[in-house]
Write a protein that holds these residues in place. Structure first.
Motif, short mmCIF file in Angstrom:
data_model
loop_
_atom_site.label_atom_id
_atom_site.label_comp_id
_atom_site.label_asym_id
_atom_site.label_seq_id
_atom_site.Cartn_x
_atom_site.Cartn_y
_atom_site.Cartn_z
N ARG A 1 -0.69 79.07 32.29
CA ARG A 1 -1.96 79.63 31.84
C ARG A 1 -3.07 78.67 32.29
O ARG A 1 -3.47 77.79 31.54
N VAL A 2 -3.53 78.84 33.52
CA VAL A 2 -4.51 77.92 34.09
C VAL A 2 -5.85 77.93 33.35
O VAL A 2 -6.60 76.96 33.41
N SER A 3 -6.14 79.01 32.64
CA SER A 3 -7.41 79.07 31.90
C SER A 3 -7.50 78.01 30.80
O SER A 3 -8.59 77.71 30.31
N LEU A 4 -6.36 77.42 30.40
CA LEU A 4 -6.36 76.37 29.37
C LEU A 4 -6.48 74.97 29.96
O LEU A 4 -6.72 74.01 29.22
N ASP A 5 -6.30 74.84 31.27
CA ASP A 5 -6.32 73.53 31.90
C ASP A 5 -7.64 72.81 31.64
O ASP A 5 -8.72 73.40 31.75
N GLY A 6 -7.54 71.53 31.25
CA GLY A 6 -8.72 70.72 31.02
C GLY A 6 -9.43 70.99 29.70
O GLY A 6 -10.45 70.38 29.42
N LYS A 7 -8.88 71.89 28.89
CA LYS A 7 -9.53 72.24 27.62
C LYS A 7 -8.72 71.80 26.40
O LYS A 7 -9.20 71.87 25.27
N TYR A 8 -7.47 71.41 26.62
CA TYR A 8 -6.57 70.97 25.55
C TYR A 8 -5.85 69.72 26.04
O TYR A 8 -5.66 69.53 27.25
N THR A 9 -5.42 68.88 25.12
CA THR A 9 -4.73 67.64 25.46
C THR A 9 -3.27 67.93 25.75
O THR A 9 -2.48 68.17 24.84
N VAL A 10 -2.92 67.90 27.03
CA VAL A 10 -1.51 68.03 27.43
C VAL A 10 -0.88 66.66 27.27
O VAL A 10 -1.38 65.67 27.80
N PHE A 11 0.24 66.60 26.53
CA PHE A 11 0.87 65.30 26.28
C PHE A 11 2.36 65.28 26.57
O PHE A 11 3.02 64.28 26.31
N GLY A 12 2.91 66.35 27.13
CA GLY A 12 4.33 66.34 27.44
C GLY A 12 4.77 67.61 28.13
O GLY A 12 3.98 68.53 28.37
#
Length: 193
Positions: A151-162
């Motif tokens: 879901r590229v629309s979420l990229d850079g908007k939430y903290t991906v941690f794993g």
């Protein structure tokens, strides 16, 4: 008379670089490799295992290089046994499974303060694990989600941690619903595989 109008215009032109500097977008974080660097993968304390009530196990490679504050928060909560017994309360087919809320309805968190956003370049792919939050960017706490699909629309908007490195088939078996009628629970969360 022309001079009266020219001076304010010159002042505005002179101030333009300063105004432009204030309105520039935040710098884009340096690209991170999708696969964890060898030294992070070799450190078993960066492996989070979730034993699920559906009988499966999910292993997540944590990424302290991408989100050190959120990874430390998750590790702290795992060591306290916080996640044990919590359910996946929001599971949307073709999107994601969300858990980590002691209230079980998406409104709760741990007693610890919220974590500052650590937006990074890691993409939302199948198996990505990121911090759930409210509208305020710095409102992540204990909740997280696992992506079923990109879901590229979420990229850079939430903290991906794993990212899930084992047991994605068990993620696919998490009971669906908002909330599910019979929610899948985290029986036990552990660090170190």
């Amino acid at each position: 008379m022309t001079l009266k109008f020219a001076l304010p215009l010159l002042a505005l032109v002179a101030a333009a670089p300063a105004l432009a500097a204030k309105t520039q977008p935040a710098p884009v974080p340096a690209p991170l490799p999708i696969v964890a660097p060898a030294e992070i993968a070799a450190d078993k304390s960066n492996e989070l295992s979730l034993d699920l009530s559906n009988g499966g196990r999910v292993v997540i490679q944590l990424r302290p290089d991408a989100a050190p504050l959120m990874v430390e928060r998750v590790k702290t909560l795992v060591r306290q046994g916080f996640y044990n017994g919590l359910s996946f309360h929001r599971v949307i087919p073709g999107f994601m499974a969300q858990g980590g809320d002691p209230k079980g309805d998406g409104t709760g968190g741990s007693p610890l303060p919220d974590v500052k956003a650590e937006f990074n370049s890691l993409p939302h792919l199948r198996g990505t694990v990121a911090a759930a939050r409210a509208a305020e960017p710095d409102s992540a706490n204990s909740q997280f989600y696992i992506m079923f699909v990109p879901r590229v629309s979420l990229d850079g908007k939430y903290t991906v941690f794993g990212r899930v490195i084992s047991g994605m088939d068990n993620v696919d078996k998490i009971e669906v619903g908002e909330p599910p009628a019979n929610p899948t629970k985290i029986v036990k969360a552990t660090l170190g595989g």
